[in-house]
Design a protein around this motif. Structure first.
Motif, PDB file in Angstrom:
ATOM      1  N   PHE A   1      19.687 -59.845  -8.348  1.00 48.06           N
ATOM      2  CA  PHE A   1      19.515 -60.571  -9.899  1.00 48.06           C
ATOM      3  C   PHE A   1      20.637 -61.455  -9.996  1.00 48.06           C
ATOM      4  O   PHE A   1      21.658 -61.345  -9.542  1.00 48.06           O
ATOM      5  CB  PHE A   1      19.836 -59.543 -10.900  1.00 48.06           C
ATOM      6  CG  PHE A   1      19.410 -59.830 -12.309  1.00 48.06           C
ATOM      7  CD1 PHE A   1      17.849 -59.654 -12.640  1.00 48.06           C
ATOM      8  CD2 PHE A   1      20.198 -60.303 -13.228  1.00 48.06           C
ATOM      9  CE1 PHE A   1      17.527 -60.382 -13.679  1.00 48.06           C
ATOM     10  CE2 PHE A   1      19.686 -60.788 -14.372  1.00 48.06           C
ATOM     11  CZ  PHE A   1      18.543 -60.684 -14.773  1.00 48.06           C
TER      12      PHE A   1
ATOM     13  N   VAL B   1      11.543 -57.609  -2.410  1.00 45.39           N
ATOM     14  CA  VAL B   1      10.545 -56.804  -3.125  1.00 45.39           C
ATOM     15  C   VAL B   1      10.673 -55.325  -2.975  1.00 45.39           C
ATOM     16  O   VAL B   1      10.403 -54.566  -3.995  1.00 45.39           O
ATOM     17  CB  VAL B   1       9.063 -57.546  -2.800  1.00 45.39           C
ATOM     18  CG1 VAL B   1       8.274 -56.572  -3.486  1.00 45.39           C
ATOM     19  CG2 VAL B   1       9.176 -58.771  -3.095  1.00 45.39           C
TER      20      VAL B   1
ATOM     21  N   ALA C   1      13.312 -54.008  -4.760  1.00 45.64           N
ATOM     22  CA  ALA C   1      13.091 -53.945  -6.365  1.00 45.64           C
ATOM     23  C   ALA C   1      12.195 -52.722  -6.523  1.00 45.64           C
ATOM     24  O   ALA C   1      12.440 -52.038  -7.435  1.00 45.64           O
ATOM     25  CB  ALA C   1      12.351 -55.143  -6.516  1.00 45.64           C
TER      26      ALA C   1
ATOM     27  N   ILE D   1      13.815 -47.419 -14.310  1.00 47.92           N
ATOM     28  CA  ILE D   1      12.815 -47.317 -15.452  1.00 47.92           C
ATOM     29  C   ILE D   1      13.333 -45.709 -15.717  1.00 47.92           C
ATOM     30  O   ILE D   1      13.032 -45.080 -16.765  1.00 47.92           O
ATOM     31  CB  ILE D   1      11.582 -47.202 -14.910  1.00 47.92           C
ATOM     32  CG1 ILE D   1      11.451 -49.000 -14.886  1.00 47.92           C
ATOM     33  CG2 ILE D   1      10.473 -47.009 -16.083  1.00 47.92           C
ATOM     34  CD1 ILE D   1      10.439 -49.431 -14.668  1.00 47.92           C
TER      35      ILE D   1
ATOM     36  N   GLU E   1      14.119 -64.159 -15.189  1.00 44.86           N
ATOM     37  CA  GLU E   1      14.351 -62.582 -14.575  1.00 44.86           C
ATOM     38  C   GLU E   1      14.895 -62.035 -15.629  1.00 44.86           C
ATOM     39  O   GLU E   1      14.247 -60.932 -15.839  1.00 44.86           O
ATOM     40  CB  GLU E   1      15.522 -62.708 -13.510  1.00 44.86           C
ATOM     41  CG  GLU E   1      15.057 -63.196 -12.112  1.00 44.86           C
ATOM     42  CD  GLU E   1      14.403 -61.951 -11.457  1.00 44.86           C
ATOM     43  OE1 GLU E   1      13.750 -61.153 -11.966  1.00 44.86           O
ATOM     44  OE2 GLU E   1      14.443 -62.069 -10.185  1.00 44.86           O
ATOM     45  N   LEU E   2      15.576 -62.332 -16.770  1.00 46.07           N
ATOM     46  CA  LEU E   2      16.275 -61.722 -17.719  1.00 46.07           C
ATOM     47  C   LEU E   2      15.077 -61.423 -18.642  1.00 46.07           C
ATOM     48  O   LEU E   2      14.924 -60.482 -19.374  1.00 46.07           O
ATOM     49  CB  LEU E   2      17.261 -62.473 -18.430  1.00 46.07           C
ATOM     50  CG  LEU E   2      18.507 -62.428 -18.199  1.00 46.07           C
ATOM     51  CD1 LEU E   2      19.470 -63.431 -18.978  1.00 46.07           C
ATOM     52  CD2 LEU E   2      19.215 -61.059 -18.305  1.00 46.07           C
TER      53      LEU E   2
ATOM     54  N   LEU F   1      12.772 -58.626 -17.445  1.00 46.69           N
ATOM     55  CA  LEU F   1      13.803 -57.190 -17.853  1.00 46.69           C
ATOM     56  C   LEU F   1      13.786 -56.873 -19.161  1.00 46.69           C
ATOM     57  O   LEU F   1      13.310 -55.754 -19.404  1.00 46.69           O
ATOM     58  CB  LEU F   1      15.171 -57.403 -17.200  1.00 46.69           C
ATOM     59  CG  LEU F   1      15.212 -57.264 -15.569  1.00 46.69           C
ATOM     60  CD1 LEU F   1      16.735 -57.311 -15.371  1.00 46.69           C
ATOM     61  CD2 LEU F   1      14.429 -55.791 -14.938  1.00 46.69           C
TER      62      LEU F   1
ATOM     63  N   MET G   1       5.526 -50.290 -14.825  1.00 47.74           N
ATOM     64  CA  MET G   1       5.778 -50.649 -13.323  1.00 47.74           C
ATOM     65  C   MET G   1       5.260 -51.514 -12.698  1.00 47.74           C
ATOM     66  O   MET G   1       5.511 -52.572 -12.067  1.00 47.74           O
ATOM     67  CB  MET G   1       5.659 -49.034 -12.464  1.00 47.74           C
ATOM     68  CG  MET G   1       6.223 -48.219 -13.087  1.00 47.74           C
ATOM     69  SD  MET G   1       7.729 -48.254 -12.790  1.00 47.74           S
ATOM     70  CE  MET G   1       8.058 -47.837 -10.997  1.00 47.74           C
TER      71      MET G   1
ATOM     72  N   LEU H   1       6.400 -54.986 -13.870  1.00 47.41           N
ATOM     73  CA  LEU H   1       7.609 -55.263 -13.366  1.00 47.41           C
ATOM     74  C   LEU H   1       7.197 -55.651 -12.070  1.00 47.41           C
ATOM     75  O   LEU H   1       8.033 -56.841 -11.508  1.00 47.41           O
ATOM     76  CB  LEU H   1       8.454 -53.725 -13.326  1.00 47.41           C
ATOM     77  CG  LEU H   1       9.735 -54.259 -12.877  1.00 47.41           C
ATOM     78  CD1 LEU H   1      10.616 -55.052 -13.709  1.00 47.41           C
ATOM     79  CD2 LEU H   1      10.571 -52.682 -12.780  1.00 47.41           C
ATOM     80  N   PHE H   2       6.385 -54.939 -11.204  1.00 41.43           N
ATOM     81  CA  PHE H   2       6.380 -55.291  -9.708  1.00 41.43           C
ATOM     82  C   PHE H   2       5.594 -56.532  -9.338  1.00 41.43           C
ATOM     83  O   PHE H   2       6.194 -57.443  -8.895  1.00 41.43           O
ATOM     84  CB  PHE H   2       5.510 -54.185  -9.000  1.00 41.43           C
ATOM     85  CG  PHE H   2       6.430 -52.856  -9.009  1.00 41.43           C
ATOM     86  CD1 PHE H   2       8.003 -52.878  -8.688  1.00 41.43           C
ATOM     87  CD2 PHE H   2       5.757 -51.795  -9.260  1.00 41.43           C
ATOM     88  CE1 PHE H   2       8.682 -51.876  -8.859  1.00 41.43           C
ATOM     89  CE2 PHE H   2       6.493 -50.409  -8.974  1.00 41.43           C
ATOM     90  CZ  PHE H   2       7.969 -50.553  -8.550  1.00 41.43           C
TER      91      PHE H   2
ATOM     92  N   VAL I   1       8.375 -59.304 -10.520  1.00 40.18           N
ATOM     93  CA  VAL I   1       9.562 -59.368  -9.657  1.00 40.18           C
ATOM     94  C   VAL I   1       8.993 -60.039  -8.404  1.00 40.18           C
ATOM     95  O   VAL I   1       9.574 -60.947  -7.735  1.00 40.18           O
ATOM     96  CB  VAL I   1      10.271 -57.810  -9.470  1.00 40.18           C
ATOM     97  CG1 VAL I   1      11.348 -57.889  -8.016  1.00 40.18           C
ATOM     98  CG2 VAL I   1      10.896 -57.646 -10.647  1.00 40.18           C
ATOM     99  N   GLY I   2       7.936 -59.513  -7.899  1.00 36.34           N
ATOM    100  CA  GLY I   2       7.379 -60.065  -6.803  1.00 36.34           C
ATOM    101  C   GLY I   2       7.089 -61.480  -6.959  1.00 36.34           C
ATOM    102  O   GLY I   2       7.553 -62.232  -6.025  1.00 36.34           O
TER     103      GLY I   2
ATOM    104  N   PHE J   1      10.290 -63.491  -6.687  1.00 43.02           N
ATOM    105  CA  PHE J   1      11.089 -63.573  -5.588  1.00 43.02           C
ATOM    106  C   PHE J   1      10.260 -64.461  -4.649  1.00 43.02           C
ATOM    107  O   PHE J   1      10.632 -65.402  -3.868  1.00 43.02           O
ATOM    108  CB  PHE J   1      11.094 -62.410  -4.949  1.00 43.02           C
ATOM    109  CG  PHE J   1      12.433 -61.500  -5.497  1.00 43.02           C
ATOM    110  CD1 PHE J   1      13.489 -62.082  -5.620  1.00 43.02           C
ATOM    111  CD2 PHE J   1      12.215 -60.317  -6.303  1.00 43.02           C
ATOM    112  CE1 PHE J   1      14.743 -61.381  -6.125  1.00 43.02           C
ATOM    113  CE2 PHE J   1      13.101 -59.546  -6.550  1.00 43.02           C
ATOM    114  CZ  PHE J   1      14.511 -60.077  -6.842  1.00 43.02           C
TER     115      PHE J   1
ATOM    116  N   LEU K   1      11.517 -67.686  -5.809  1.00 41.29           N
ATOM    117  CA  LEU K   1      13.131 -67.699  -5.497  1.00 41.29           C
ATOM    118  C   LEU K   1      12.980 -68.161  -3.931  1.00 41.29           C
ATOM    119  O   LEU K   1      13.718 -69.162  -3.597  1.00 41.29           O
ATOM    120  CB  LEU K   1      13.610 -66.455  -5.401  1.00 41.29           C
ATOM    121  CG  LEU K   1      15.190 -66.408  -5.375  1.00 41.29           C
ATOM    122  CD1 LEU K   1      15.889 -67.125  -6.332  1.00 41.29           C
ATOM    123  CD2 LEU K   1      15.656 -65.059  -5.262  1.00 41.29           C
TER     124      LEU K   1
END
Lengths: 515, 127, 533
Positions: free
Chosen positions: A396, A431, A434, A442, C174-175, C178, C197, C200-201, C204-205, C208, C211
């Motif tokens: 992060f 990933v 994560a 969670i 990202e913030l 979350l 979930m 989130l995944f 996040v995936g 990245f 990223l």
């Protein structure tokens, strides 16, 4: 010669002597001695770091009265100073943070033994960082192993005993290989001190003789240290070892001990073999491959775990993989990234191990995901610590892990052959990271109700003998030492994440001094 | 066979011994045999070092009859290394033996696999 | 410095709310105290589920028996203040450099036209939805936690809109993931956690993946701050062999949030389980954060000139058109009301992305106007869905027959919003779709440029197909409809409470007004378009 130049030697000796003195002290006094020793050595190392930064060069320090090719030497530079300081800080916080639980886990009569091990661990780590002599390095590698083994078996459960014997077996294999490697090196070069050995190696490479022995030496030493630091596929001792020791021991072992060996390996490459030769030997490619494999495998196994401690331990396997991947890139940038990751992972993993314990305590000492549900509410500070640690692991922004990833990615661009693999490995493993960390997070912040809550209530009552009827709703009391440690670890993480530039610059300077 | 094979006999023996010890330490399930393997491995290294330090026809590196010329003595450094190494290996052996005793007291076995199995069973009983 | 206020204020306010109420359920548990509290919590949960049907009657009256607490007032005031602050920042302009992450990577905020457009839109939607949520949350547990995170997210979003460079944008992105996660997780049922979930995944995936591209860009051009028109020249692009791949990664990565195929899967899962106000902003505003990120990358960092005519543009267009069509199809076949709206979002946000992928001023104008229109429309539709759930507890489309007898006024607002989404002329959707179609024809992308308008047309038909039947069967339930349930439960003429109804009506009116008088908005967007191309 400045007085400060004595400090590396002083810090090793102070740590060692406090261990020796502690053997006749009571547990409480040994603890005080140990914490003082860690503080003092950290301050001394900071002085060394400041000195090296000011003078802008490294120095060697003769031990005893025999000059270079025969005597024993210590060498200090920016990188050594920096590593010693950060290791000292992490060590201090781990010991302080786990203080309370060490008292719980270790028999009162054996408390001083625990702190002796910590002292020996500290002194051997410092010696590994500072030494300029390969055989001294070997001796301290063994001391480190013994101290590590002592720390693991401290809690005296069946698990920890078997973990200790496995650790011992793997470590003996590693140190055996390291020893034969440096015997061969002595055979080929006639030197054990790093600087003369490097000159001899350069001569050998130049005239083309002993190519195969040299290759064997690099291979044997790399494999030996890789076994000891738990690189995939030599990792199988890690989960039990890290998972079932007392919190301080877990934090120190995964945060520092494995990193000490990696530091030694980097030193071996830079100071003895020479980076050029190390890169040409292709051993480094093997390290790269196993590093990448370790990243994948560790993360995949971590996903399969249902026990938090094992999950964190497998995540260590993955993180060690990152470091070896950085080394395996074979470039300056890759090495900087690897060293930075040594620091950032040390700080982060220790934070995770320490804050985890707070969560276990708030969940009736259970460590599986189910029991930990909602524990982020029951122990706020530990939850926050775990949150920061996990986010840093995932990468992060603003936290230490992000800078590591950034450095790895940037360094990947500098080595065209491995760029794609590195980037893909980084992306996939991020990933995967994560997946398992955020899944647990969670869970931690999932308010409990209905079935699982009642079940945990039961666990709570059996855990504390029914004394704490409504204890579950009340946040678990954290020992103040642990609070300090978690807060400091969080700050350390933020510092590494936010003010990484001076540290990266110091690493660059330090590597240049290795030259 | 090439003549160098006979010339470097000590080194070859030490390498074979190292291999034997390494394999024993890695693969043997019996803890005592593991420890023996470790010792063989260490001894192999000492043999290797001693062979490296020995120079045909020279004396022990202890000053005799006031001869100060280095060419009269063998290389003393490997001997020093061997001594240090022995100290280290004694302490690791002691620690491993102590651990083995602990495990034996607890699980009544020296077989690592069996120890692991009974450990798992013990844990399941606790749950 | 004024730009910092709208970012920090809601975050501080949200954190204060969370700190004051103790984040989660601990307060309630503490009051329950005894070991039996677990059961009471369970009872309460199941009780509220079972009484969901009955509670409609209570909510019927204007403010009903559910009192407005001081916290609710503070919450609404905080949101109102946030809107004012955003507008002040937009008017005041300026920039602030926060921090240097490394030598080249800095964090900073800067006010510009695009940022202001998105930020003002965000804060207005947030305020309206916030008002609605006060009423909605009377029927949910843990309202305080919702308020807290809801406030924090708007601060993060405004920060994202005003980000001066890619790293800042990424941090806020990202913030946002979350902090918005608790909104999805809110009910903490098994489905909610699974959906969370998944959300989130995917996020996040995607992040990245993006990223990956950011690292590459940081390596190639060093400085990542946004400049209108992009920072890359043709020579620079030629010197960076992987540039197109990196950009494509970022498109797919940030496209996740915008619900673009192939990473659209989280949307239809996350929306139905989130509370209606949360799904409204998820769909109406947070998906636009992905759009914002792509606008910044394509038009402010890489530059459309570098990408025009490359395989990236073609691939992106194909992906968006595919998403437009697929989203509409899936929405058409979906029976759960909120899920249908979620698929509709998948389709509609890809209209925006399609506009962006054209890389000409007309398409850009269409895209950004569609951002505004879709935000208003979709927020309105989701708030309507929320109101339906609160009043009648109906979640499936089949159940909505005869809804006109229950809430004729709200259904009228729904009708307006639907027509706007389809793109019937006096309403707003028409304007943006017109620009998108003409932009597509003028884009010079060959066959794709002609396929575009066709797909948009088909999708508009499908949109009509999945939105209008609800209205038709709501007002005209048919001969065989006896309205027994409505009468038995006393639902007739039960408009939702004012707190719910007013935002819905305002938004519906806005869709009409923006459609009748699109001039100022279009002019504003065209100015941005001229700047970046």
């Amino acid at each position: 010669m400045s007085f400060v130049q004595n400090f590396p030697f002083f810090s090793i000796i102070i740590a060692m002597f406090s261990g020796i003195v502690s053997s006749v002290l009571s547990g409480k006094k040994a603890r005080a001695v140990s914490i003082t020793a860690i503080t003092v050595t950290t301050v001394l190392s900071a002085c060394v770091l400041a000195f090296c930064l000011r003078t802008g060069q490294s120095y060697t320090y003769m031990m005893g009265h025999f000059p270079a090719p025969w005597g024993n030497e210590i060498r200090a530079g920016v990188l050594e100073g920096l590593t010693a300081v950060l290791f000292g800080v992490v060590m201090f916080l781990s010991v302080v943070g786990g203080l309370h639980y060490t008292e719980e886990d270790v028999e009162p009569s054996k408390q001083n033994l625990f702190y002796i091990m910590i002292d020996l661990m500290l002194s051997s780590l410092l010696a590994l960082i500072y030494t300029n002599d390969l055989f001294t390095a070997y001796v301290f590698v063994e001391i480190n192993t013994i101290a590590g083994c002592g720390l693991i078996m401290m809690s005296q459960t069946g698990r920890s005993l078997t973990a200790a014997i496995r650790y011992m077996v793997m470590s003996s294999l590693g140190s055996g290989l390291f020893l034969i490697g440096l015997s061969l090196l002595y055979d080929v070069t006639g030197q054990l001190l790093m600087s003369p050995a490097k000159e001899a190696v350069a001569r050998i490479v130049a005239d083309g003789s002993y190519q195969i022995p040299l290759l064997v030496i690099v291979a044997v030493v790399s494999v030996g240290l890789a076994i000891k630091s738990g690189l995939f596929p030599f990792h199988y001792w890690i989960p039990d070892t890290y998972g079932y020791a007392t919190p301080t021991a877990s934090a120190v072992l995964s945060g520092l001990v494995s990193k000490g060996y990696i530091f030694l390996l980097i030193k071996f490459f830079y100071r003895v073999i020479g980076t050029e030769n190390a890169v040409h030997s292709h051993i480094i490619n093997a390290l790269f491959v196993f590093g990448v494999a370790g990243m994948m495998f560790g993360s995949l196994r971590a996903i399969m775990q249902t026990d938090t401690r094992k999950m964190i331990a497998y995540s260590s396997v993955a993180q060690i993989g990152y470091i070896y991947m950085g080394i395996g890139l074979g470039t300056q940038a890759g090495m900087i990234a690897a060293i930075f990751h040594i620091f950032s992972h040390g700080a982060t993993k220790a934070l995770l191990f320490i804050s985890c314990v707070g969560l276990y305590k708030a969940s009736g000492d259970r460590t599986d995901f189910l029991a930990l549900r909602g524990s982020g509410y029951r122990n706020r500070l530990a939850g926050a610590g775990f949150l920061i640690g996990a986010l840093s692991m995932v990468g992060f922004p603003m936290l230490a892990g992000f800078i590591s990833k950034l450095l790895f990615a940037t360094s990947a661009f500098a080595s065209p052959h491995k760029m794609l693999i590195t980037l893909i490995a980084l992306a996939v493993s991020t990933v995967l990271n994560a997946i398992y960390f955020l899944r647990l997070l969670i869970g931690l912040y999932r308010p409990t109700k209905s079935g699982s809550f009642a079940e945990m209530e039961q666990a709570e009552q059996s855990g504390r003998g029914g004394t704490a009827g409504s204890g579950f709703a009340a946040p678990a009391a954290n020992p103040w030492t642990m609070r300090i440690a978690i807060v400091c670890f969080i700050i350390l993480n933020l510092i590494l994440g936010l003010f990484s530039q001076p540290i990266v610059r110091a690493i660059t300077d330090g590597l240049a001094m290795f030259g | 066979m090439s003549p160098t094979l006979m010339l470097n006999l000590e080194e070859e023996v030490s390498m074979v011994l190292f291999g034997v010890g390494f394999t024993m330490l890695l693969l043997h399930r019996n803890l005592i045999k593991k420890i023996m393997g470790m010792n063989i491995m260490d001894t192999a290294v000492y043999l290797f070092l001693a062979a490296k330090g020995y120079i045909e026809g020279r004396g022990v590196p202890i000053m005799t009859d006031g001869v100060q010329d280095a060419s009269a003595y063998i290389n003393p450094v490997p001997s020093g290394l061997v001594l240090t190494g022995i100290v280290v290996s004694v302490s690791t052996t002691a620690l491993m033996l102590a651990l083995t005793i602990r495990l034996y007291e607890r699980y009544h076995s020296l077989d690592l696999d069996r120890i692991l199995i009974s450990m798992k069973m013990e844990e399941e009983e606790q749950l | 410095m004024i730009v910092l206020l709208p970012v920090l204020w809601p975050i501080a306010a949200g954190a204060a709310v969370l700190a004051y109420t103790g984040i989660g359920n601990s307060k309630k548990k503490a009051s329950a105290g005894s070991p039996a509290s677990g059961e009471t919590a369970a009872d309460r949960a199941s009780g509220s589920d079972a009484s969901g049907t009955g509670s409609g009657a209570v909510a019927g009256s204007a403010f009903g028996h559910s009192r407005i607490t001081a916290l609710d007032l503070i919450y609404m005031a905080a949101l109102a203040l946030e809107t004012v602050l955003v507008i002040m920042a937009a008017a005041g302009g300026g920039s602030v450099r926060l921090f240097s992450l490394t030598d080249t990577l800095t964090l900073g905020l800067r006010v510009d036209g695009t940022g202001s457009l998105f930020a003002v839109l965000t804060s207005v939607m947030w305020l309206l939805t916030g008002i609605h949520s006060v009423a909605y949350m009377k029927h949910e547990e843990w309202a305080e936690r919702f308020y807290g995170f809801y406030l924090i997210v708007v601060g993060v979003l405004v920060g994202l809109d005003y980000a001066a460079d890619l790293v800042t944008l990424y941090v806020f992105y990202e913030l946002m993931t979350l902090t918005s996660l608790p909104l999805v997780l809110h009910e903490l049922t098994k489905e909610a956690v699974q959906a969370g979930m998944k959300y989130l995944f995917y996020s996040v995936g995607g992040a990245f993946l993006a990223l990956f591209g950011i690292f590459y860009l940081a390596n190639v051009c060093g400085d990542l701050s946004f400049t209108a028109g992009g920072r890359f020249t043709a020579e620079m692009a030629a010197g960076a062999p992987l540039l197109l791949t990196a950009v494509f990664c970022m498109i797919v990565g940030f496209g996740t949030k915008a619900g673009m195929f192939p990473l659209h899967g989280w949307l239809p899962i996350a929306h139905p389980v989130a509370p209606a106000p949360a799904s409204a902003v998820l769909s109406g505003v947070i998906t636009k954060a992905g759009v914002m990120a792509l606008v910044r990358i394509i038009y402010f960092l890489v530059g459309p000139d570098v990408l025009r005519g490359t395989w990236v543009q073609a691939a992106w267009m194909v992906l968006t058109l595919l998403t437009v069509f697929m989203g509409s199809m899936l929405a058409y076949r979906e029976n759960v009301f909120k899920k249908r709206l979620a698929y509709s979002t998948v389709s509609q946000v890809s209209y925006v992305l399609f506009g962006l992928s054209l890389m000409n001023p007309i398409g850009f104008t269409g895209a950004l106007t569609h951002v505004v229109f879709h935000s208003a429309i979709k927020t309105c539709l989701f708030l309507f869905a929320g109101a339906v759930i609160v009043v009648t507890s109906w979640k499936k489309v089949d159940q909505l027959r005869g809804l006109g007898r229950v809430m004729p006024l709200a259904l009228a607002a729904y009708t307006m919003a639907s027509l706007a989404l389809i793109g019937i002329p006096p309403f707003s959707g028409f304007v943006s779709k017109w620009y998108l179609a003409t932009g597509s024809l003028a884009s010079g992308t060959g066959a794709l440029g002609f396929i575009g308008p066709v797909v948009l047309l088909i999708s508009a038909l499908l949109t009509a197909g999945y939105l209008l039947p609800i209205m038709i069967r709501g007002y005209f339930p048919g001969q065989d409809f006896d309205g027994k349930e409505i009468e038995e439960r006393g639902l007739a003429k039960k408009e939702p409470s004012l707190l719910m109804l007013v935002p819905i009506v305002i938004l519906a009116a806005a869709t009409l007004l923006l459609g009748c008088f699109p001039g100022p908005l279009v002019a504003f967007v065209e100015k941005i378009a001229a700047l970046v191309m």
